[in-house]
Write a protein that holds these residues in place. Structure first.
Motif, PDB file in Angstrom:
ATOM      1  N   PRO A   1      16.392   4.652  -4.239  1.00  0.00           N
ATOM      2  CA  PRO A   1      16.080   3.285  -4.671  1.00  0.00           C
ATOM      3  C   PRO A   1      15.190   2.545  -3.674  1.00  0.00           C
ATOM      4  N   GLN A   2      15.479   2.648  -2.398  1.00  0.00           N
ATOM      5  CA  GLN A   2      14.677   1.929  -1.409  1.00  0.00           C
ATOM      6  C   GLN A   2      13.238   2.418  -1.380  1.00  0.00           C
ATOM      7  N   ILE A   3      13.074   3.727  -1.434  1.00  0.00           N
ATOM      8  CA  ILE A   3      11.718   4.260  -1.395  1.00  0.00           C
ATOM      9  C   ILE A   3      10.951   3.840  -2.643  1.00  0.00           C
ATOM     10  N   ALA A   4      11.631   3.849  -3.769  1.00  0.00           N
ATOM     11  CA  ALA A   4      10.976   3.449  -5.013  1.00  0.00           C
ATOM     12  C   ALA A   4      10.523   1.988  -4.943  1.00  0.00           C
ATOM     13  N   PHE A   5      11.378   1.104  -4.456  1.00  0.00           N
ATOM     14  CA  PHE A   5      10.999  -0.308  -4.372  1.00  0.00           C
ATOM     15  C   PHE A   5       9.832  -0.515  -3.406  1.00  0.00           C
ATOM     16  N   LEU A   6       9.880   0.179  -2.285  1.00  0.00           N
ATOM     17  CA  LEU A   6       8.818   0.044  -1.290  1.00  0.00           C
ATOM     18  C   LEU A   6       7.464   0.440  -1.880  1.00  0.00           C
ATOM     19  N   PHE A   7       7.450   1.559  -2.575  1.00  0.00           N
ATOM     20  CA  PHE A   7       6.190   2.008  -3.154  1.00  0.00           C
ATOM     21  C   PHE A   7       5.757   1.102  -4.287  1.00  0.00           C
ATOM     22  N   ALA A   8       6.719   0.597  -5.034  1.00  0.00           N
ATOM     23  CA  ALA A   8       6.363  -0.317  -6.112  1.00  0.00           C
ATOM     24  C   ALA A   8       5.555  -1.474  -5.537  1.00  0.00           C
ATOM     25  N   PHE A   9       6.003  -2.018  -4.424  1.00  0.00           N
ATOM     26  CA  PHE A   9       5.285  -3.125  -3.791  1.00  0.00           C
ATOM     27  C   PHE A   9       3.890  -2.707  -3.329  1.00  0.00           C
ATOM     28  N   ILE A  10       3.806  -1.575  -2.651  1.00  0.00           N
ATOM     29  CA  ILE A  10       2.512  -1.156  -2.106  1.00  0.00           C
ATOM     30  C   ILE A  10       1.498  -0.920  -3.223  1.00  0.00           C
ATOM     31  N   VAL A  11       1.914  -0.212  -4.255  1.00  0.00           N
ATOM     32  CA  VAL A  11       0.992   0.054  -5.355  1.00  0.00           C
ATOM     33  C   VAL A  11       0.587  -1.251  -6.024  1.00  0.00           C
ATOM     34  N   PHE A  12       1.555  -2.125  -6.165  1.00  0.00           N
ATOM     35  CA  PHE A  12       1.289  -3.417  -6.793  1.00  0.00           C
ATOM     36  C   PHE A  12       0.217  -4.176  -6.012  1.00  0.00           C
ATOM     37  N   LEU A  13       0.373  -4.249  -4.702  1.00  0.00           N
ATOM     38  CA  LEU A  13      -0.590  -4.979  -3.875  1.00  0.00           C
ATOM     39  C   LEU A  13      -1.969  -4.345  -3.947  1.00  0.00           C
ATOM     40  N   GLU A  14      -1.997  -3.031  -3.975  1.00  0.00           N
ATOM     41  CA  GLU A  14      -3.269  -2.339  -4.025  1.00  0.00           C
ATOM     42  C   GLU A  14      -3.955  -2.557  -5.371  1.00  0.00           C
ATOM     43  N   ASP A  15      -3.164  -2.461  -6.424  1.00  0.00           N
ATOM     44  CA  ASP A  15      -3.714  -2.510  -7.768  1.00  0.00           C
ATOM     45  C   ASP A  15      -4.164  -3.898  -8.200  1.00  0.00           C
ATOM     46  N   THR A  16      -3.564  -4.945  -7.665  1.00  0.00           N
ATOM     47  CA  THR A  16      -3.997  -6.279  -8.047  1.00  0.00           C
ATOM     48  C   THR A  16      -5.342  -6.612  -7.426  1.00  0.00           C
ATOM     49  N   GLY A  17      -5.764  -5.826  -6.417  1.00  0.00           N
ATOM     50  CA  GLY A  17      -7.017  -6.146  -5.732  1.00  0.00           C
ATOM     51  C   GLY A  17      -6.740  -6.943  -4.463  1.00  0.00           C
ATOM     52  N   TYR A  18      -5.448  -7.212  -4.193  1.00  0.00           N
ATOM     53  CA  TYR A  18      -5.105  -8.043  -3.044  1.00  0.00           C
ATOM     54  C   TYR A  18      -5.313  -7.305  -1.721  1.00  0.00           C
ATOM     55  N   MET A  19      -5.050  -6.015  -1.709  1.00  0.00           N
ATOM     56  CA  MET A  19      -5.138  -5.240  -0.479  1.00  0.00           C
ATOM     57  C   MET A  19      -6.552  -5.314   0.126  1.00  0.00           C
ATOM     58  N   ALA A  20      -7.570  -5.307  -0.727  1.00  0.00           N
ATOM     59  CA  ALA A  20      -8.948  -5.387  -0.240  1.00  0.00           C
ATOM     60  C   ALA A  20      -9.177  -6.713   0.478  1.00  0.00           C
ATOM     61  N   ARG A  21      -8.571  -7.788  -0.054  1.00  0.00           N
ATOM     62  CA  ARG A  21      -8.687  -9.105   0.598  1.00  0.00           C
ATOM     63  C   ARG A  21      -7.995  -9.092   1.947  1.00  0.00           C
ATOM     64  N   VAL A  22      -6.826  -8.440   1.987  1.00  0.00           N
ATOM     65  CA  VAL A  22      -6.104  -8.367   3.246  1.00  0.00           C
ATOM     66  C   VAL A  22      -6.957  -7.645   4.289  1.00  0.00           C
ATOM     67  N   SER A  23      -7.615  -6.553   3.879  1.00  0.00           N
ATOM     68  CA  SER A  23      -8.501  -5.843   4.803  1.00  0.00           C
ATOM     69  C   SER A  23      -9.572  -6.780   5.323  1.00  0.00           C
ATOM     70  N   PHE A  24     -10.079  -7.584   4.409  1.00  0.00           N
ATOM     71  CA  PHE A  24     -11.178  -8.466   4.788  1.00  0.00           C
ATOM     72  C   PHE A  24     -10.738  -9.521   5.801  1.00  0.00           C
ATOM     73  N   ILE A  25      -9.620 -10.187   5.510  1.00  0.00           N
ATOM     74  CA  ILE A  25      -9.232 -11.262   6.428  1.00  0.00           C
ATOM     75  C   ILE A  25      -8.706 -10.715   7.759  1.00  0.00           C
ATOM     76  N   THR A  26      -8.240  -9.490   7.775  1.00  0.00           N
ATOM     77  CA  THR A  26      -7.691  -8.977   9.032  1.00  0.00           C
ATOM     78  C   THR A  26      -8.759  -8.300   9.892  1.00  0.00           C
ATOM     79  N   ASP A  27      -9.956  -8.117   9.321  1.00  0.00           N
ATOM     80  CA  ASP A  27     -10.980  -7.370  10.060  1.00  0.00           C
ATOM     81  C   ASP A  27     -11.286  -7.981  11.423  1.00  0.00           C
ATOM     82  N   ARG A  28     -11.423  -9.319  11.452  1.00  0.00           N
ATOM     83  CA  ARG A  28     -11.812  -9.940  12.717  1.00  0.00           C
ATOM     84  C   ARG A  28     -10.763  -9.720  13.801  1.00  0.00           C
TER      85      ARG A  28
END
Ligand code: GDP
Ligand code: MG
Length: 694
Positions: A349-376
């Protein structure tokens, strides 16, 4: 691998929808290598389409055939090199219709190579919202290939696409269009390369001239490079010239087949959301809050299903214990195999929830924004905005995470990312953390709405991240490089994640956790069961005789038996070295077994503590009952627990990671260095923590 199978390769720009199409075409038949990254490893599935048995291959995203990074090279060679196992019989280029100009570049290169190709025109829904109207027939005529409009997410147009694929394979003609005639641009040198290669394929000759592996023999390669030297060719200039000319032709084609109409307001939404999510202050705040919520949720939501699994396994063990006649087999099954499996299955269950979050963040397009703001920020510590994806994926598993660092083109930043990624708390540590936290932190303590156990867990994730940042910063001064780096990343438009993709990924990761880790865990459980049920010498025999004689108190003998077994002996040998960390020989055994893979720890502990137990209680209860021999107090004090968690936070207990780092850096030096610094860090921090807390 059967040679007769037709290979269908899905190629295209990153984020064009290849993986979505792959999932829609193949369903659950897909096979992912051992270590899946989101797009880094290639996925393969054997399926039946229109009565043909074919193999579909999902390759990393590329913008052109000019591959630079390693994952781009994989994609390029599958398309270009006929000596590759997976060489494409037909390429399906997946293009983002809302970004056609950029998507078509790769397509026209493939067309010019005279490779059978079909264009899957994806994301037409987005294109039409943007007001782009495409004349598919016209485009198809201009490019001389079959084009099918699809919506990969809603699985629309797939039947037509399948038909087109089969038609393209069976009607191979020699009437390919040439989009850019390199012969006209570069002159007779192309013909000379044709001659060397013995094949009339101008564009393949051009790419050979640029130094790409087009399936040429060594002799041909030497001749081509001599030719290039004699003519004083500079590859970058050749490619620049080709790119400009090709875009010119593409622009003509596009202007003939597309129309753009005004649409009101719609696409402002992305800009507004970006203003908030990429705000220099609120952007970070939102990102941290999301991470915080994620860890709270992973801990709280999974407690119910975990209890259910725990209960089921206890029942199963009881049933097995009574159903099979008493003896070695019964003992092996209940205390070796089932105890080991039970200790692992509970963490699904824990692994499933963790991955659910990661895939969700990646798929919404949010992860790319995070990369951008953290670059500096990441630049300052020797990393790069693209390091966010390896670092965050490291929360799942360091193996795919380290492989996803391939997208970082700067060598130094990539190396530093690889060196620090194992510090991120991977899912294999989660079982260890959860177990120890539940032992040393009371269950029902809340601060406001925050559960204390969840907070402690998050603290360990933060600790891993901070350690990664600090080590990266140090490495920045140690590793020398003159290469400069740039951050270029596309911002995909925001999307509601596709629940199917999310589910596939969770399914995939859980499967890998269960089977790959499970194999090792069961093997080690059985070895351990043997080591802890048998022992050398007279002393062990005496204890065993006493054991048979039911007059003595079972519990005392059980622990005595374990102490004099082979396992006990090994644990005792290393005990002096780990005593200053607060560990005894039982933990010593678990440390040794988990050097191959962390998750083995829990299985080992449950095997060690269950041997000799007549009644079956959950591993947590067994550990809680453990007493310190000298003081009679509970053994698992806060000091021991924290020390143990710190050891697991830092130690490099994963042979697979070592192997992957070796492969990715192509040198024994880096994995060795990594192993050493992590071990020293683990030992020292456990030592300090235990000495301070006890
Ligand atoms: P890849 O990088 O090429 O493998 O792209 P993915 O398959 O991961 O897709 C990127 C994103 O586009 C995901 O969020 C998909 O759900 C989304 N997507 C894929 N196809 C379509 C489509 O036809 N329409 C829309 N609106 N989104 C799509
Ligand atoms: Mg993909």
């Amino acid at each position: 691998m059967e040679a007769s199978k037709l290979n269908i390769v899905l190629a295209g720009n990153p984020n064009s929808g290849k993986t979505t199409l792959f999932n829609a075409l193949t369903g659950l038949k897909q096979k992912v290598g051992n270590y899946p990254g989101i797009t880094v490893e290639k996925k393969v599935a054997d399926v039946d389409i229109v009565g043909h048995n074919v193999r579909i291959i999902d390759v990393p995203g590329i913008y052109s055939l000019y591959s630079k990074s390693i994952d781009e090279k994989v994609a390029q060679s599958i398309i270009c090199d006929k000596f590759q196992d997976d060489y494409a019989d037909v390429v399906v280029v997946v293009a983002d219709a809302s970004n056609l100009r950029r998507s078509i570049f790769l397509l026209t290169q493939i067309i010019d190579l005279k490779i059978p190709v079909v264009l899957a025109l994806n994301m037409i829904d987005i294109a039409s919202k943007k007001g782009i109207i495409l004349d598919v027939n016209k485009l198809s005529f201009e490019l001389g290939i079959e084009i099918i409009a699809i919506n990969a997410r809603k699985a629309r147009g797939l039947l037509k696409l399948k038909d087109a694929i089969i038609r393209t394979i069976s009607n191979q003609s020699d009437n390919y269009k040439t989009i850019l005639d390199v012969n006209k641009v570069f002159g007779k040198i192309i013909l000379e390369v044709n001659q060397i290669r013995g094949i009339q394929n101008d564009y393949a000759s051009f790419l050979s001239l640029c130094g790409y592996d087009m399936g040429n023999t060594i002799e041909q390669k030497v001749k081509i490079s001599v030719l290039s030297k004699d003519n004083e060719l500079i590859v970058d200039r050749l490619q620049a010239k080709e790119t400009v000319r090709r875009y010119k032709n593409i622009d003509i084609i596009i202007s003939k087949s597309t129309k753009i109409v005004e649409v009101a307001g719609k696409y402002r939404v992305t800009e507004i959301i970006d203003k908030i999510l990429m705000h220099p202050f609120f952007g970070y705040l939102i990102f941290l809050s999301i991470l915080f919520l994620m860890f709270q949720a992973v801990f709280q939501w999974s407690s119910l299903p975990m209890d259910v699994i725990d209960g089921l396994f206890t029942k199963l063990s009881l049933w097995t214990a009574s159903a099979i006649p008493q003896g070695i087999l019964n003992d092996l099954l209940v205390n070796g195999v089932l105890a080991g499996i039970g200790g692992i299955v509970i963490f699904i269950p824990q692994i499933a929830f963790l991955f659910a979050f990661i895939v969700f963040l990646e798929d919404t397009g949010y992860m790319a924004r995070v990369s951008f703001i953290t670059d500096r920020f990441l630049k300052q510590v020797g990393l790069n905005g693209r390091s966010v994806i390896p670092l965050l994926s490291g929360v799942a598993c360091a193996v795919p995470a380290i492989m996803s660092a391939r997208t970082i083109s700067n060598w130094k930043e990539r190396l530093i990312t690889i060196m620090v990624t194992p510090l991120m708390s991977c899912s294999a540590r989660l079982p260890v953390y959860t177990l120890i936290i539940s032992l040393i932190i009371p269950v029902d303590v809340y601060y406001g709405i925050f559960n204390l156990q969840g907070l402690v867990l998050m603290l360990f994730y933060i600790l891993g991240f901070l350690a990664a940042i600090i080590i990266a910063f140090l490495l920045k001064f140690i590793i020398k490089s003159k290469e400069r780096s740039f951050f270029v990343m596309e911002m995909p438009s925001y999307k509601i994640p596709d629940w199917k993709t999310v589910i596939y990924t969770i399914f995939e990761k859980v499967k890998i956790f269960l089977f790959d880790a499970g194999k090792i865990i069961i093997a080690i459980s059985i070895i351990l069961w043997f080591l802890s049920s048998y022992g050398p010498g007279e002393k062990f025999k005496q204890i065993e005789d006493k054991w048979q004689d039911k007059e003595f108190a079972q519990e005392n003998i059980a622990s005595e038996k374990l102490e004099y077994s082979y396992a006990g002996l090994i644990g005792k040998v290393i005990e002096p070295a780990i005593k200053p960390l607060g560990f005894d020989w039982k933990i010593g055994i678990s440390l040794i077994t988990s050097f191959a893979a962390r998750e083995v720890f829990v299985g080992t502990m449950s095997t060690i503590y269950s041997v000799g137990d007549d009644d079956i209680v959950s591993i947590r209860e067994r550990l809680r009952r453990e007493r310190n021999k000298e003081t009679g107090e509970p053994f698992f004090t806060t000091a021991v627990g924290i020390s143990l968690m710190l050891f697991y936070a830092f130690a490099m207990q994963c042979m697979t990671t070592v192997a992957v780092v070796y492969r990715e850096t192509n040198s024994i030096k880096w994995p060795l260095l990594q192993f050493l610094y992590l071990t020293v860090l683990a030992y020292l921090s456990s030592f300090i923590a235990f000495q301070l807390l006890s």
